[in-house]
Structure formats: structure tokens, C-alpha cells
Design a protein around this motif. Structure first.
Motif, short mmCIF file in Angstrom:
data_model
loop_
_atom_site.label_atom_id
_atom_site.label_comp_id
_atom_site.label_asym_id
_atom_site.label_seq_id
_atom_site.Cartn_x
_atom_site.Cartn_y
_atom_site.Cartn_z
N ARG A 298 46.61 46.80 34.69
CA ARG A 298 46.36 45.92 35.82
C ARG A 298 45.37 46.52 36.81
NH1 ARG A 298 52.02 44.82 38.18
NH2 ARG A 298 50.91 43.42 39.60
N VAL A 299 44.93 47.74 36.56
CA VAL A 299 43.91 48.38 37.39
C VAL A 299 42.66 48.61 36.55
CG1 VAL A 299 43.28 50.45 38.68
CG2 VAL A 299 45.58 49.48 38.90
N ARG A 300 41.52 48.08 37.02
CA ARG A 300 40.26 48.23 36.30
C ARG A 300 39.35 49.17 37.09
NH1 ARG A 300 35.24 45.13 35.80
NH2 ARG A 300 35.96 43.72 37.44
N PRO A 301 38.94 50.30 36.51
CA PRO A 301 38.08 51.24 37.22
C PRO A 301 36.61 50.85 37.12
CG PRO A 301 38.67 52.15 35.09
CD PRO A 301 39.37 50.82 35.19
N GLU A 302 35.89 51.02 38.21
CA GLU A 302 34.45 50.77 38.22
C GLU A 302 33.76 51.91 38.96
OE1 GLU A 302 32.51 48.50 36.95
OE2 GLU A 302 33.99 47.08 36.16
N VAL A 303 32.79 52.54 38.30
CA VAL A 303 32.00 53.59 38.94
C VAL A 303 30.80 52.92 39.62
CG1 VAL A 303 30.70 55.72 38.61
CG2 VAL A 303 32.74 55.26 37.21
N LEU A 304 30.75 53.02 40.95
CA LEU A 304 29.75 52.25 41.69
C LEU A 304 29.38 52.96 42.98
CD1 LEU A 304 28.23 49.47 42.11
CD2 LEU A 304 30.24 48.77 43.42
N ASP A 305 28.09 53.02 43.25
CA ASP A 305 27.59 53.46 44.55
C ASP A 305 27.49 52.21 45.42
OD1 ASP A 305 26.27 54.35 46.78
OD2 ASP A 305 24.81 55.55 45.69
N VAL A 306 28.36 52.13 46.42
CA VAL A 306 28.50 50.89 47.19
C VAL A 306 27.19 50.43 47.83
CG1 VAL A 306 29.67 49.85 49.16
CG2 VAL A 306 30.95 51.32 47.60
N LEU A 307 26.36 51.36 48.26
CA LEU A 307 25.15 50.98 48.99
C LEU A 307 23.86 51.28 48.24
CD1 LEU A 307 26.00 52.00 52.67
CD2 LEU A 307 26.15 49.76 51.60
N ALA A 308 23.94 51.71 46.99
CA ALA A 308 22.72 52.04 46.24
C ALA A 308 21.90 50.78 45.98
CB ALA A 308 23.08 52.70 44.91
N PRO A 309 20.58 50.80 46.25
CA PRO A 309 19.74 49.61 46.02
C PRO A 309 19.77 49.13 44.57
CG PRO A 309 18.57 51.24 47.34
CD PRO A 309 19.81 51.91 46.85
N ASP A 310 19.84 50.05 43.63
CA ASP A 310 19.82 49.64 42.22
C ASP A 310 21.16 49.14 41.73
OD1 ASP A 310 21.12 52.04 42.38
OD2 ASP A 310 20.07 52.99 40.69
N ALA A 311 22.20 49.15 42.61
CA ALA A 311 23.53 48.67 42.22
C ALA A 311 23.85 47.31 42.83
CB ALA A 311 24.59 49.68 42.63
N GLU A 312 22.83 46.62 43.36
CA GLU A 312 23.07 45.36 44.06
C GLU A 312 23.69 44.31 43.15
OE1 GLU A 312 20.69 42.04 46.75
OE2 GLU A 312 19.66 43.81 46.00
N ALA A 313 23.20 44.19 41.92
CA ALA A 313 23.73 43.18 41.00
C ALA A 313 25.19 43.47 40.67
CB ALA A 313 22.89 43.14 39.72
N ALA A 314 25.51 44.73 40.37
CA ALA A 314 26.90 45.09 40.06
C ALA A 314 27.80 44.88 41.26
CB ALA A 314 26.96 46.54 39.59
N ARG A 315 27.29 45.20 42.45
CA ARG A 315 28.06 45.03 43.67
C ARG A 315 28.38 43.56 43.92
NH1 ARG A 315 24.97 48.29 46.31
NH2 ARG A 315 23.60 46.70 47.19
N GLU A 316 27.39 42.70 43.76
CA GLU A 316 27.59 41.26 43.96
C GLU A 316 28.58 40.71 42.95
OE1 GLU A 316 25.34 38.45 45.35
OE2 GLU A 316 23.82 39.61 46.41
N ALA A 317 28.49 41.18 41.69
CA ALA A 317 29.39 40.69 40.65
C ALA A 317 30.84 41.02 40.96
CB ALA A 317 28.98 41.27 39.30
N LEU A 318 31.08 42.24 41.48
CA LEU A 318 32.45 42.65 41.81
C LEU A 318 33.01 41.82 42.96
CD1 LEU A 318 32.28 46.56 41.56
CD2 LEU A 318 33.39 44.97 39.98
N VAL A 319 32.18 41.61 43.99
CA VAL A 319 32.63 40.82 45.15
C VAL A 319 32.90 39.38 44.74
CG1 VAL A 319 31.92 39.89 47.38
CG2 VAL A 319 31.51 42.30 46.84
N GLN A 320 32.02 38.83 43.93
CA GLN A 320 32.15 37.43 43.52
C GLN A 320 33.40 37.21 42.67
OE1 GLN A 320 28.56 35.96 41.79
NE2 GLN A 320 29.07 33.81 42.16
N ALA A 321 33.79 38.23 41.89
CA ALA A 321 34.95 38.09 41.00
C ALA A 321 36.27 38.30 41.71
CB ALA A 321 34.83 39.10 39.85
#
Length: 391
Positions: A298-321
């Protein structure tokens, strides 16, 4: 912070909400209410847990007011069944724990749990004696006691399942430790129970869990095996099992940003509700994967730099989901996340103070119908009281 007159940090006097602090100078053995004087700042409001904001007090008072006539008119029972408890409104009737010297039907489990604990204490000595006589593997290595966590959700008391569970454990000479019990407020709601089941061997533990699963299925109660172990203090992880969990509410996804010290207790708390699943995102791969190993699928890990410019797409996908976002990253990072939450109409919670940049998002959040709650933390609360005193 203390309220113990004779404790390890004794207080010279107690304080009040109106005057919550005093300063004690150990060199002069004097106290003062001036925060500018030298010494140790004491906060010793002994009735602080009962304090409520004025708005909350007024709201609760208005809710309670309609019940008072029925409460005043009801006769206090001198013996079971002789009073007017049955005529009380349902919320009040469900809150009656004892009447006429006996526990009411909804709370009979209290005495049953007490009796079960007494029996378990008596049998613990027998368990230790049996183990000391040699519950052994074929090669002569002593078997360590086995344990596993179970979560039950449903009508635990109306169906008498909790009594049945205790009887099943007792029959196999096991033990039960209740970790969390959330009793439903009405007869139509479900109760939730988290417990640790212990047995002398893994075989006996598996047999107990199998019997509990069968008993739960018979009365329509959902069961999940939340963890198992060999008696060691290793983190509890979700194990594969034939038992299934059927959430009573629609599934809800929570995005937790950050993997610091607060994240673990928060995830454990969120997972007490069977409908919740958690995605935890952080730069630290080891920490997020440790959460997944500890708490299971029930816990899904994601390695993510919250403010990295190149992580914008991944960041948006997590928020949207996600259905709701909990930001536990440093305070300077909250504003960027809040903008994403507003854009995708997701509610958000932080433990940090409201900065000017965050306050500037108020109109946009209101227009989007997004609730952003800040300062849900210990330090802001203490500072609010300090500011109140200085004002």
C-alpha cells in the motif's frame, strides 16, 4: 514544558492559558513573568489538553444543546434496564458505557478483554515453561516465538467476532496485544481493530490466523495480515496472504513528499484506514524503499527531486494522481508544490509556517476550491502561544 510538581523537572507553580509562561532563575531561586529576564522559560498549563478554540467550543456547544432536554428528562437507572436510556437520542445512547452498575451491551467487550488479558497473563508462564522444555527444530535449535499483525474492519462487536477471536487465540495458547481500536460511533458504521497475535511456534500462529480468517469471513468482516515476524524487532511488512481487505470507503491516494523522521509515523497513521494508499516521494532512495518494505504494497516509493527542473513531468504526474498532498519537505519548497496543487485542484497540508509567498496564493486557492492547511505542527503551536503572551 512540565506539569509535574514532584517530577524530574519540577515546576515551582502552574500557569494558565491567560498567563501560560513564567521564567525561573535558578541562581536567585526567583520567578518572574517577564520574558526578558534571565532564566529558564516554563510552560505549565495543567489543563491545556482541555483547551479548545472559541469557535470550536461554540460549535460543540450548539451541537450539544439539542440533546440536553432528553438528558435532563431521563431517569438514572438504579438497576440494569430500569432507566430511560432507551429513550435517549441515538448518539447519546451509544455513549452510555454503564447503567445500573453494569456495562451496557455495546461495551461488554471491555470486561471480556480484561478477562482475556488475565487468562493470557496466566498462560504466559505456561508458554515460557513449554519453550524452556524444548520447542526445537530437528537440529536442536530452539524455536523463537512467532508473531504477526492483523487488521479487522467491520461489525466486530455486533457479530461477537472479537469474542470469537480471543477464544481462538486462547485455544491455541497464544496471546493478543491490542495496538489500536477504533469503535464505530453508530450501529451502521464499521469498527477497526489492529492487533498483534503471538504464538509459541510459526505453525501455531498460522493455524490461529487461518481460524480467525474463517471466523471473519463467516460474519462479513474484512481481515488483512498486516505483518509477521519471528519475535525480533524487525519492521512489520505486509505479507502475502489468502486473507483480503475490503475497504468500506472509496480508495484514496495520499502523496507524502519527504522521507524524514515525521514521515514514518504519518504513513503508519494513514494506513490505519483500509481505503488509503500512500505514495512517498523523496531524493533518498534508501528511505523511500525502506518505507515500502516496512509497510508493504500500500506504499509506493518514488525517487524524486521535488524542485528539479528536469523532474517537472514526474512531479505533475504524482500530484495529478493523488487525492491529497502532504508536504513534509523544507518550508521553502512548499510554494511550488502548492501551485501544482491549485492547478490540479488537489488539497494540501503542510507543517510549516505561512510565508508571504504562500499567503499570496490564497485567492487562487479559493478560486480553485482547494484547501491548503499550513502550520499543522508543534513549533507553530508553541509560537502562537508565545506571541499571544507577548501581545
Amino acid at each position: 514544558i512540565t506539569c509535574d510538581a514532584d517530577g524530574s523537572v519540577p515546576t515551582r507553580q502552574f500557569t494558565s492559558i491567560e498567563q501560560p509562561f513564567f521564567v525561573y532563575n535558578a541562581l536567585t531561586d526567583q520567578t518572574t513573568t517577564s520574558l526578558d529576564d534571565p532564566g529558564v522559560l516554563f510552560h505549565a498549563v495543567d489543563h491545556l489538553p482541555s483547551e479548545l478554540p472559541r469557535e470550536a467550543s461554540e460549535h460543540f456547544g450548539n451541537c450539544l444543546l439539542s440533546f440536553l432536554p432528553s438528558l435532563v428528562a431521563a431517569r438514572a437507572p438504579q438497576a440494569p434496564g430500569q432507566g430511560d436510556t432507551g429513550s435517549l437520542p441515538l448518539p447519546m445512547r451509544g455513549a452510555v458505557i454503564a447503567e445500573g452498575g453494569q456495562l451496557t451491551r455495546e461495551y461488554e467487550y471491555i470486561q471480556q478483554l480484561r478477562a482475556a488479558n488475565t487468562r493470557m497473563d496466566q498462560e504466559e508462564r505456561g508458554m515460557q515453561e513449554e519453550l524452556s522444555k524444548g520447542a526445537l527444530h530437528p537440529h536442536g535449535v530452539q524455536v523463537a516465538p512467532a508473531c504477526a499483525g492483523l487488521e479487522l474492519s467491520g461489525h466486530l462487536f455486533d457479530t461477537k467476532l472479537i469474542n470469537k477471536v480471543l477464544d481462538l487465540v486462547e485455544a491455541q495458547h497464544g496471546r493478543v496485544h491490542i495496538q489500536n481500536l477504533d469503535v464505530a460511533s453508530t450501529v451502521s458504521d464499521e469498527s477497526h481493530l489492529s492487533m498483534l497475535v503471538m504464538a509459541q511456534t510459526q505453525d501455531k500462529l498460522d493455524k490461529i490466523i487461518s481460524h480467525i480468517g474463517a471466523a471473519a469471513r463467516d460474519v462479513g468482516v474484512a481481515v488483512r495480515r498486516a505483518g509477521s515476524g519471528d519475535g525480533s524487532p524487525a519492521p512489520v511488512a505486509v505479507q502475502k496472504s489468502s486473507l483480503s481487505l475490503s475497504p468500506s470507503q472509496p480508495p484514496r491516494s495520499v502523496l507524502v513528499l519527504g522521507s524524514g523522521f515525521v514521515s514514518g509515523p504519518l504513513i503508519e497513521y494513514l494506513l490505519r484506514r483500509p481505503e488509503n494508499s500512500v505514495t512517498v516521494a523523496s531524493l533518498d532512495r534508501f528511505e523511500v524503499e525502506a518505507f515500502a518494505q516496512r509497510f508493504g504494497s500500500r506504499v509506493r516509493p518514488e525517487v524524486l527531486d521535488v524542485l528539479a527542473p528536469d523532474a517537472e513531468a514526474a512531479r505533475e504526474a504524482l500530484v495529478q494522481a493523488a487525492d491529497v498532498i502532504v508536504s513534509l519537505v523544507p518550508a521553502t519548497m512548499h510554494v511550488g508544490i502548492a501551485r501544482l496543487a491549485i492547478r490540479h485542484h488537489k488539497h494540501m497540508v503542510t507543517a510549516s509556517y505561512v510565508s508571504e509567498e504562500m499567503q499570496a496564493l490564497d485567492a487562487d486557492a479559493r478560486a480553485a476550491g482547494v484547501l491548503i492547511i499550513n502550520e499543522v505542527g508543534l513549533d507553530p503551536g508553541i509560537d502562537h502561544m508565545s506571541a499571544m503572551q507577548m501581545i
